[in-house]
Design an enzyme around this catalytic site. Structure first.
Site, mmCIF file in Angstrom:
data_model
loop_
_atom_site.group_PDB
_atom_site.id
_atom_site.type_symbol
_atom_site.label_atom_id
_atom_site.label_comp_id
_atom_site.label_asym_id
_atom_site.label_seq_id
_atom_site.Cartn_x
_atom_site.Cartn_y
_atom_site.Cartn_z
ATOM 1 N N ASN A 291 -10.700 -3.023 -6.191
ATOM 2 C CA ASN A 291 -9.940 -1.992 -6.908
ATOM 3 C C ASN A 291 -10.582 -1.570 -8.244
ATOM 4 O O ASN A 291 -10.198 -0.552 -8.818
ATOM 5 C CB ASN A 291 -8.490 -2.443 -7.150
ATOM 6 C CG ASN A 291 -7.629 -2.392 -5.903
ATOM 7 O OD1 ASN A 291 -6.664 -3.145 -5.763
ATOM 8 N ND2 ASN A 291 -7.947 -1.496 -4.968
ATOM 9 N N ASP B 110 0.825 -1.207 0.000
ATOM 10 C CA ASP B 110 0.000 0.000 0.000
ATOM 11 C C ASP B 110 0.862 1.260 0.000
ATOM 12 O O ASP B 110 1.972 1.259 0.547
ATOM 13 C CB ASP B 110 -0.898 -0.028 1.252
ATOM 14 C CG ASP B 110 -2.064 0.942 1.140
ATOM 15 O OD1 ASP B 110 -2.313 1.466 0.036
ATOM 16 O OD2 ASP B 110 -2.722 1.179 2.165
HETATM 17 C C1 FPP Z 1 -2.083 0.194 -3.238
HETATM 18 O O1 FPP Z 1 -1.585 1.502 -3.190
HETATM 19 C C2 FPP Z 1 -1.542 -0.482 -4.374
HETATM 20 C C3 FPP Z 1 -2.263 -1.053 -5.374
HETATM 21 C C4 FPP Z 1 -3.724 -1.053 -5.440
HETATM 22 C C5 FPP Z 1 -1.598 -1.674 -6.518
HETATM 23 C C6 FPP Z 1 -0.429 -2.553 -6.181
HETATM 24 C C7 FPP Z 1 0.413 -2.655 -7.358
HETATM 25 C C8 FPP Z 1 1.759 -2.572 -7.361
HETATM 26 C C9 FPP Z 1 2.592 -2.473 -6.169
HETATM 27 C C10 FPP Z 1 2.510 -2.544 -8.588
HETATM 28 C C11 FPP Z 1 2.367 -3.651 -9.494
HETATM 29 C C12 FPP Z 1 2.591 -4.995 -8.969
HETATM 30 C C13 FPP Z 1 3.023 -5.984 -9.743
HETATM 31 C C14 FPP Z 1 3.070 -7.364 -9.280
HETATM 32 C C15 FPP Z 1 3.503 -5.722 -11.090
HETATM 33 P P1 FPP Z 1 -2.603 2.701 -3.321
HETATM 34 O O2 FPP Z 1 -2.753 3.032 -4.762
HETATM 35 O O3 FPP Z 1 -3.891 2.344 -2.653
HETATM 36 O O4 FPP Z 1 -1.862 3.823 -2.556
HETATM 37 P P2 FPP Z 1 -2.523 4.976 -1.686
HETATM 38 O O5 FPP Z 1 -3.194 4.309 -0.514
HETATM 39 O O6 FPP Z 1 -1.370 5.812 -1.291
HETATM 40 O O7 FPP Z 1 -3.509 5.692 -2.558
#
Ligand code: FPP
Length: 244
Positions: free
Chosen positions: A70, A22
């Site tokens: 998501n 996250d």
């Molecule tokens: C949460 O951060 C992250 C995600 C929903 C996506 C996770 C994806 C990756 C780490 C990259 C790709 C992974 C692979 C395996 C290629 P957020 O967007 O909710 O962050 P925030 O809480 O700061 O908004």
């Protein structure tokens, strides 16, 4: 290998670590960049953490890349993430294979783009003989959705007369989960300071240890990963029992 990493290996470190990655969005926003910039940085971080696993004695790493919830994000972010997953597979397949990583995907593939699913199948097949690290990527994954799908398949087996209601116990249900070939996670890490599990491995984490760290995922280094694994090694796990 760092000295503290070595201690972890021999001091009962976690065999299976699951990570809620996250904080990509906040990481990007704090730099005045679009959220996808953070996801790209997050994807690069995945490689560092996978590479750190063997020295830490982590045999199984399960990462939460995209949840069943998501899809509620903007169309631009969702399609950007899907493009990133395709790109990740194309770019990382060879390196993962060369490093002896066995890749699996969990989650419901039904809503994913056909091309992406074909690439996921191909990567699973390419790496199916590897055993150094087992990397499981949760994509369109939700714990409730997984248990619901498992229950549906179990009900179908009963309907077909291959099982009866007397066969239904935790062990049988587990066999229908996406994770049926994996051990339960020992340690679940969530980055970015949020202390919730967001529908990740609900069934499997019944007795897992949790670690919530403030670091945003793109800043989560192998050194911090080693420290968290080392902290786990010093915990006292009792699985509901009392120590003699
Ligand atoms: C949460 O951060 C992250 C995600 C929903 C996506 C996770 C994806 C990756 C780490 C990259 C790709 C992974 C692979 C395996 C290629 P957020 O967007 O909710 O962050 P925030 O809480 O700061 O908004």
């Amino acid at each position: 290998m760092a000295a503290d990493a070595q201690d972890t290996t021999f001091g009962g470190g976690p065999e299976h670590v699951a990570i809620i990655m996250d904080g990509n969005g906040r990481w990007a926003q704090s730099r005045g960049r679009p959220r996808l910039f953070g996801h790209h940085a997050g994807a690069r971080r995945v490689r560092d953490i996978v590479n750190a696993c063997p020295d830490l004695g982590v045999k199984y790493l399960t990462i939460f890349a995209f949840s069943t919830e998501n899809w509620k994000r903007t169309q631009a972010e969702v399609s950007g993430l899907m493009a990133l997953f395709r790109r990740y597979i194309v770019r990382e397949a060879r390196a993962l294979h060369d490093e002896g990583v066995r890749v699996r995907f969990i989650g419901d593939r039904i809503r994913l783009d056909e091309k992406l699913v074909a690439m996921m199948d191909e990567l699973e097949l390419l790496t199916s003989g590897n055993d150094r690290v087992h990397l499981t990527i949760a994509l369109n994954y939700g714990g409730r959705d997984e248990v619901t799908r498992a229950a549906k398949r179990l009900a179908y087996e009963i309907e077909q007369g291959r099982l009866t209601h007397k066969d239904v116990d935790a062990e049988t249900l587990s066999r229908f989960l996406d994770t049926h070939v994996l051990p339960d996670p020992d340690l679940v890490i969530r980055t970015s300071g949020e202390a919730r599990i967001s529908n990740f491995l609900l069934w499997q984490s019944a007795y897992a240890e949790y670690e919530f760290v403030d670091t945003l995922w793109p800043d989560f280094t192998p050194e911090e990963f080693a420290r968290v694994c080392d902290g786990y090694a010093r915990r006292d796990r009792r699985f509901g029992a009392v120590k003699a």
